[in-house]
Scaffold this motif. Structure first.
Motif, short mmCIF file in Angstrom:
data_model
loop_
_atom_site.label_atom_id
_atom_site.label_comp_id
_atom_site.label_asym_id
_atom_site.label_seq_id
_atom_site.Cartn_x
_atom_site.Cartn_y
_atom_site.Cartn_z
N ALA A 1 0.80 -1.23 0.00
CA ALA A 1 0.00 0.00 0.00
C ALA A 1 0.84 1.28 0.00
O ALA A 1 0.31 2.35 -0.24
CB ALA A 1 -0.94 0.01 1.21
N GLY A 2 2.13 1.21 0.28
CA GLY A 2 2.97 2.40 0.30
C GLY A 2 2.74 3.25 1.55
O GLY A 2 2.10 2.80 2.51
N LEU A 3 3.26 4.44 1.50
CA LEU A 3 3.15 5.36 2.63
C LEU A 3 1.72 5.84 2.82
O LEU A 3 0.97 6.02 1.85
CB LEU A 3 4.06 6.58 2.42
N TRP A 4 1.36 6.09 4.09
CA TRP A 4 0.07 6.68 4.39
C TRP A 4 -0.03 8.07 3.78
O TRP A 4 0.97 8.79 3.71
CB TRP A 4 -0.10 6.85 5.89
N LYS A 5 -1.22 8.47 3.40
CA LYS A 5 -1.46 9.85 2.98
C LYS A 5 -1.66 10.66 4.25
O LYS A 5 -2.51 10.32 5.08
CB LYS A 5 -2.69 9.95 2.08
N VAL A 6 -0.86 11.70 4.42
CA VAL A 6 -0.93 12.55 5.61
C VAL A 6 -1.57 13.87 5.21
O VAL A 6 -1.17 14.50 4.23
CB VAL A 6 0.47 12.79 6.20
N LYS A 7 -2.57 14.27 5.98
CA LYS A 7 -3.30 15.52 5.68
C LYS A 7 -2.66 16.70 6.34
O LYS A 7 -1.99 16.63 7.28
CB LYS A 7 -4.75 15.39 6.12
#
Length: 138
Positions: free
Chosen positions: A132-138
């Motif tokens: 899934a790769g890196l988390w999306k950070v808001k």
């Protein structure tokens, strides 16, 4: 190209937007977002203070030059089969994590890290293992 020390490769995987200060977190978010969006971004593995350390807040006990941090860098690099001076892509970092790392390795490699108890790095490692790769950070 980003210049990063060994253990910060794992910190970036666990990063969810928190940090030692707002400036530190924003800097980490900038690096993290670039790597997530452009996994072919080059990283030079360095020894010592890197582009993440340079935003560590003055009001905190500066630990970036502590012996145990250098030891953590060394252990993470050994686990990934990397060495100081290498230039690789973030994509290759994730590939090596899939080959050589389990979430439980965080308990051994990063046992002195104050962030370990949050479980973010273990979750990030599992995410990489799942593709899934890196988390999306808001």
């Amino acid at each position: 190209m980003f210049k990063l020390r060994g253990h910060h490769l794992f910190c970036l995987i666990g990063f969810r937007g928190m940090g030692y200060s707002e400036e530190f977190a924003e800097n980490m978010k900038r690096i993290h977002t670039e790597l997530r969006k452009n996994p072919k971004t080059l990283i030079e593995i360095i020894d010592g203070v890197d582009q993440i350390c340079e935003k560590y807040p003055d009001c905190k006990d500066y630990h970036c030059l502590d012996k145990n941090i250098f030891e953590r860098d060394k252990k993470v690099l050994e686990k990934l089969g990397l060495s100081v001076g290498q230039v690789i892509t973030w994509e290759e970092v994730e590939s090596r994590i899939r080959k050589y790392v389990t979430p439980e390795d965080i308990d051994v490699l990063c046992y002195t890290c104050s962030w370990r108890s949050y479980g973010l790095c273990k979750g990030g490692i599992q995410r990489i293992l799942n593709g899934a790769g890196l988390w999306k950070v808001k």
